[in-house]
Design an enzyme around this catalytic site. Sequence first.
Site, short mmCIF file in Angstrom:
data_model
loop_
_atom_site.label_atom_id
_atom_site.label_comp_id
_atom_site.label_asym_id
_atom_site.label_seq_id
_atom_site.Cartn_x
_atom_site.Cartn_y
_atom_site.Cartn_z
N GLU A 160 0.89 -1.18 -0.02
CA GLU A 160 0.09 0.16 0.02
C GLU A 160 0.85 1.19 -0.05
O GLU A 160 0.74 2.22 -0.72
CB GLU A 160 -0.89 0.04 1.19
N ASP A 196 0.82 3.96 -2.98
CA ASP A 196 0.33 5.23 -2.78
C ASP A 196 1.37 6.30 -3.58
O ASP A 196 1.05 7.18 -4.36
CB ASP A 196 0.24 5.43 -1.60
N ASP A 237 -7.13 0.94 0.49
CA ASP A 237 -5.55 0.44 0.99
C ASP A 237 -5.52 -0.81 -0.15
O ASP A 237 -4.25 -0.80 -0.56
CB ASP A 237 -5.61 0.22 2.38
N GLU A 267 -4.44 0.49 -3.55
CA GLU A 267 -3.21 1.10 -3.54
C GLU A 267 -2.31 -0.20 -3.34
O GLU A 267 -1.08 -0.02 -4.10
CB GLU A 267 -2.96 2.13 -2.66
#
Length: 226
Positions: free
Chosen positions: A40, A44, A113, A116
């Site tokens: 994650e 991101d 989450d 990502e």
Amino acid sequence: MTKLARWALQHLDYRFAKTDLLEIALTHKSSGPNNNERLEFLGDAVLGCVIAEALYVQESDADEGTLSRMRALLVRRETLAELATEIAVGDQLNLGAGETRSGGHHRNSILADALEAIIGAAFLDGGFAVAQAIVMRLYAERLADLPAPDSLKDPKTLLQERLQAESLAVPEYAVTSASGPDHNRRFIVECHIPDRRILTRGRGISRRRAEQAAAAAALSALIGES
């Protein structure tokens, strides 16, 4: 081909060479230590880079502030959760028993989450170009239908611009109340425009949100006077 691999091929248009990366990307921390938190983190960063470049190329006349607001809209939790829902990420998640019982498959934070993490997994599996292609595929409609720049501005910014246009002083904000435990704070903030004798209040779970609420009320009052 596994069911998960077929899902990825259908919705991401990508065949993972290392399917274990995809499995980890879809594993919540409630399911065990080998979870998607690190992916994650990586995803991101990749997502932010891809969206920033896409906006830079597409919105050639937009200034830095407008580009930042557009990016924030596209990468926020709510948007990520919407995208995850559209491609049925929730049905692929590995959750612990507690999260499963409490509806974790539909929780925005978990879905965002996981998406990502999927982007991070694709980056590790196939490189930046693969991750970029997945992001652009997922965001195609939203990039093609971005809202007008002014609609992305928050109430504090809109209020300040309105006051500046009328050569009035900037508003004054003051916290009048802060209550509740650290994990559940409640703030009340006043917004004062002395030149127009406008005083409004806003409530929120953070000072910033309370200020925005107070600014929105003040902007409405200001517009109502004109």
